[in-house]
Design an enzyme around this catalytic site. Structure first.
Site, PDB file in Angstrom:
ATOM      1  N   ARG A   1       3.822   3.834   0.096  1.00  0.00           N
ATOM      2  CA  ARG A   1       4.998   4.067  -1.311  1.00  0.00           C
ATOM      3  C   ARG A   1       4.613   5.173  -1.965  1.00  0.00           C
ATOM      4  NH1 ARG A   1       7.265   0.752   1.416  1.00  0.00           N
ATOM      5  NH2 ARG A   1       7.833  -1.323   0.979  1.00  0.00           N
TER       6      ARG A   1
ATOM      7  N   ASP B   1       6.186  10.533   3.928  1.00  0.00           N
ATOM      8  CA  ASP B   1       7.384   9.811   4.385  1.00  0.00           C
ATOM      9  C   ASP B   1       8.155   9.005   3.132  1.00  0.00           C
ATOM     10  OD1 ASP B   1       9.189   8.910   6.559  1.00  0.00           O
ATOM     11  OD2 ASP B   1       8.351   7.052   6.162  1.00  0.00           O
TER      12      ASP B   1
ATOM     13  N   GLU C   1      12.664   8.511  -4.669  1.00  0.00           N
ATOM     14  CA  GLU C   1      13.432   8.623  -3.548  1.00  0.00           C
ATOM     15  C   GLU C   1      14.784   7.649  -3.704  1.00  0.00           C
ATOM     16  OE1 GLU C   1      12.129   5.365  -0.053  1.00  0.00           O
ATOM     17  OE2 GLU C   1      10.476   6.978  -0.661  1.00  0.00           O
TER      18      GLU C   1
ATOM     19  N   HIS D   1      11.636   8.384   4.467  1.00  0.00           N
ATOM     20  CA  HIS D   1      11.254   6.879   4.749  1.00  0.00           C
ATOM     21  C   HIS D   1      11.660   6.431   5.927  1.00  0.00           C
ATOM     22  CE1 HIS D   1      10.080   3.588   1.877  1.00  0.00           C
ATOM     23  NE2 HIS D   1       9.789   2.961   3.084  1.00  0.00           N
TER      24      HIS D   1
END
Length: 328
Positions: free
Chosen positions: A231, A255, A260, A292
């Protein structure tokens, strides 16, 4: 059962529709993220199906409850986007997908690390332009390096097993210690101080929010590489940016990103990126960011769809979903 599915994309809609052939729910797909101003789209639905960047705060949940929604079906493992206290007070059941493919996420973490270390993304772009120079592409052997693993749940465990295959020394920190992994458990301070590579595999909870911030980043071994496929808010991005600029952190393979929402999962190629911190990070040669996508394998999507639809069917039949987070 009528289900409003928010924040949908082609890849997950296809998987959900295929799995739903066995369940027969009335799935109504929306590209919009769920938040207070879009909650009205769920009118007439008994359930909503949501993803990682949907916002299920108290205001949104009140609106959903008023429109007749009784089930929040999360098609993800994390549930930090849900006000669980409000859900319980409103009598909303919350179910999630606790494990879909730990291999998908762990393998992506390794892919990020290898790509960043061996400069594969930069080499690929050079060769496409007929530039076959090797200058600036020097990496390091993973063999013999110390890898710190923050969290040894399903994903962290797979990551540990993969990294053991590279001949790494593995340190780990977790409240729950396992005996079936090739790791040595240590305190968080030692993990930070000795790791050449630090990979985060813990959920986002109040106690893990900004685990990596100014004071903890300062405890990292100088030149360490950070990998995060968990996260975004586990890392205080501004502090990471400063550490990358100073050279204290040698590189970051991410990622996820704490801001985001509204950026990832969207095509913004025709616009000026408004997030200055993210834009600066992307421009750095020692930073690699994917949007992600660690979960994005055929196997994981099928597993997510299966568990999500099974949760819906169990709820419709008056049963408690197996992966319930909040019971109405």
């Amino acid at each position: 059962m009528i289900v409003s599915v928010f924040d949908t994309h082609h890849f997950d809609r296809t998987a959900l529709e295929k799995e739903n052939a066995r369940h027969g729910h009335d799935l109504r797909f929306f590209e919009a993220r769920l938040e207070k101003k879009t909650a009205k789209l769920a009118a007439g639905s008994a359930a909503v199906c949501v993803f990682v960047n949907d916002v299920l705060d108290r205001a949104t949940l009140k609106s959903l409850h008023k429109s007749g929604v009784r089930l929040l079906a999360l098609r993800c493992a994390g549930f930090n986007q849900v006000d669980l206290k409000a859900a319980a007070e409103l009598g909303l059941t919350v179910a999630r997908v606790p494990a879909y493919s730990p291999h998908a996420v762990a393998e992506h973490a390794v892919a990020l690390l290898l790509t960043l270390n061996r400069k594969l993304h930069r080499a690929y772009n050079r060769v496409r332009e007929s530039n076959f120079s090797l200058d600036g592409l020097v990496g390091f052997d993973l063999n013999g390096k110390t890898v710190g693993i923050m969290g040894t749940g399903k994903i962290g465990a797979v990551f540990a097993q993969i990294m053991a295959g590279f001949g790494c020394r593995l340190l780990a920190f977790d409240v729950f210690r396992r005996t079936d992994l090739p790791v040595t458990y240590v305190k968080a301070e030692q993990l930070l101080a000795e790791s050449d590579i630090l990979s985060l595999h813990v959920p986002l909870l109040p106690e893990t929010h900004h685990f990596l911030r100014g004071e903890t980043i300062a405890k990292l071994k100088r030149g360490a590489v950070i990998v995060n496929t968990s996260r975004g808010a586990l890392i205080e991005t501004q502090a990471l940016l400063e550490a990358l600029k100073s050279g204290h952190v040698g590189g970051a393979a991410l990622d996820v990103y704490e801001e985001e929402a509204g950026i990832f999962f969207r095509d913004l190629s025709g616009q000026v990126l408004q997030d200055d911190v993210l834009a600066r990070m992307i421009s750095m040669p020692n930073v690699l960011i994917t949007s992600h996508q660690a979960f994005l394998t055929h196997e994981a999507l099928a597993n997510i769809a299966q568990t999500t639809l099974e949760n819906m069917t169990a709820f419709e039949q008056g049963e408690l979903p197996e992966s319930v987070v909040v019971r109405a």
